[in-house]
Design a protein around this motif. Structure first.
Motif, short mmCIF file in Angstrom:
data_model
loop_
_atom_site.label_atom_id
_atom_site.label_comp_id
_atom_site.label_asym_id
_atom_site.label_seq_id
_atom_site.Cartn_x
_atom_site.Cartn_y
_atom_site.Cartn_z
N VAL A 63 0.85 -1.21 0.00
CA VAL A 63 0.00 0.00 0.00
C VAL A 63 0.88 1.25 0.00
O VAL A 63 0.59 2.22 -0.72
CB VAL A 63 -0.97 -0.01 1.20
N VAL A 64 1.94 1.23 0.78
CA VAL A 64 2.82 2.40 0.85
C VAL A 64 3.45 2.67 -0.52
O VAL A 64 3.54 3.81 -0.96
CB VAL A 64 3.91 2.20 1.94
N VAL A 65 3.85 1.60 -1.20
CA VAL A 65 4.45 1.76 -2.53
C VAL A 65 3.41 2.34 -3.50
O VAL A 65 3.70 3.26 -4.26
CB VAL A 65 5.00 0.41 -3.05
N ARG A 66 2.17 1.79 -3.45
CA ARG A 66 1.12 2.29 -4.34
C ARG A 66 0.77 3.73 -4.01
O ARG A 66 0.57 4.55 -4.92
CB ARG A 66 -0.11 1.40 -4.24
N VAL A 67 0.68 4.05 -2.74
CA VAL A 67 0.37 5.43 -2.33
C VAL A 67 1.49 6.37 -2.79
O VAL A 67 1.23 7.49 -3.24
CB VAL A 67 0.15 5.52 -0.80
N GLY A 68 2.72 5.89 -2.70
CA GLY A 68 3.84 6.71 -3.19
C GLY A 68 3.69 7.02 -4.67
O GLY A 68 3.93 8.15 -5.11
N GLY A 69 3.27 6.02 -5.46
CA GLY A 69 3.03 6.25 -6.88
C GLY A 69 1.91 7.24 -7.12
O GLY A 69 2.00 8.12 -7.98
N VAL A 70 0.84 7.11 -6.34
CA VAL A 70 -0.29 8.03 -6.48
C VAL A 70 0.14 9.45 -6.12
O VAL A 70 -0.22 10.42 -6.80
CB VAL A 70 -1.48 7.58 -5.60
N ASP A 72 3.15 10.68 -6.34
CA ASP A 72 4.00 11.19 -7.43
C ASP A 72 3.15 11.66 -8.61
O ASP A 72 3.39 12.74 -9.16
CB ASP A 72 4.98 10.09 -7.90
N ASP A 73 2.15 10.85 -8.99
CA ASP A 73 1.25 11.25 -10.08
C ASP A 73 0.50 12.53 -9.72
O ASP A 73 0.32 13.42 -10.56
CB ASP A 73 0.26 10.14 -10.40
N GLY A 79 1.34 20.19 -10.54
CA GLY A 79 2.24 21.08 -11.29
C GLY A 79 1.60 21.56 -12.58
O GLY A 79 1.68 22.74 -12.92
N ARG A 80 0.95 20.65 -13.30
CA ARG A 80 0.28 21.03 -14.55
C ARG A 80 -0.85 22.01 -14.29
O ARG A 80 -1.01 23.00 -15.01
CB ARG A 80 -0.25 19.78 -15.26
#
Length: 187
Positions: A63-70, A72-73, A79-80
């Motif tokens: 979950v932590v890895v997936r949350v990290g990806g979310v 980052d996205d 930023g956009r």
């Protein structure tokens, strides 16, 4: 030095005391077996709990890895959006009073009519390009012809006015046109 040698009484006394202690040890054996059983059950439960903690930890890591990806996205999208908002802010600030007025004064039926008009724009564009634009292009050559027709019509009007009895006919026509104009105004 003389070593004391136990006598028969000493041996008997020792055996009596040892027997009590042997009985105590033998009496403690069931308790020790119960304690061992309890300890084994606790070890089994602790092993199960440890295994569940490992599973939860692994799941939490996923979950932590997936949350990290979310995250980052999301940072990329933020930023956009920030860049977009920074670029649009001056225009939106200037348009705000106009948009508020438009929102306050526009009726839903007007919006529906505008949507229908936008839906018809391709057909309207095609007809203007095929029908109206060619006619507009010929208007330059038609204007002198229309001017000549008007000149001829005036000359004919003047010639007809010189014929005997045409003055009365002309007055009657003017009177009828006046009546028609009055009827049209009343309606």
């Amino acid at each position: 030095m003389r070593l004391p040698v136990p006598g028969p009484r000493d041996v008997m006394s020792l055996l009596e005391r040892g027997g009590d202690q042997v009985e105590a040890v033998i009496g403690a054996v069931p308790r020790m077996l119960t304690l061992l059983d309890d300890a084994e059950r606790l070890l089994v439960r602790a092993s199960g709990a440890i295994e569940r903690v490992r599973e939860v930890t692994e799941a939490a890591n996923v979950v932590v890895v997936r949350v990290g990806g979310v995250v980052d996205d999301a940072q990329v999208q933020v930023g956009r959006v920030t860049t977009l908002m920074d670029g649009l802010e001056p225009s939106l600030t200037r348009l705000q009073p106009t948009l508020e007025t438009l929102a306050d004064t526009t009726h839903p039926d007007e919006v529906k009519a505008l949507v229908r008009l936008v839906d018809q724009l391709p057909v309207l564009t095609e007809r203007v390009e095929q029908d109206v634009v060619p006619i507009l292009g010929t208007l330059g050559s038609v204007a002198p012809d229309v001017h000549d027709l008007l000149t001829v019509a005036r000359e004919l009007n003047d010639m007809l006015a010189k014929l005997p009895g045409m003055g009365r006919i002309r007055r009657r026509i003017d009177e009828q046109e006046g009546e028609d104009d009055t009827d049209a105004t009343v309606r």
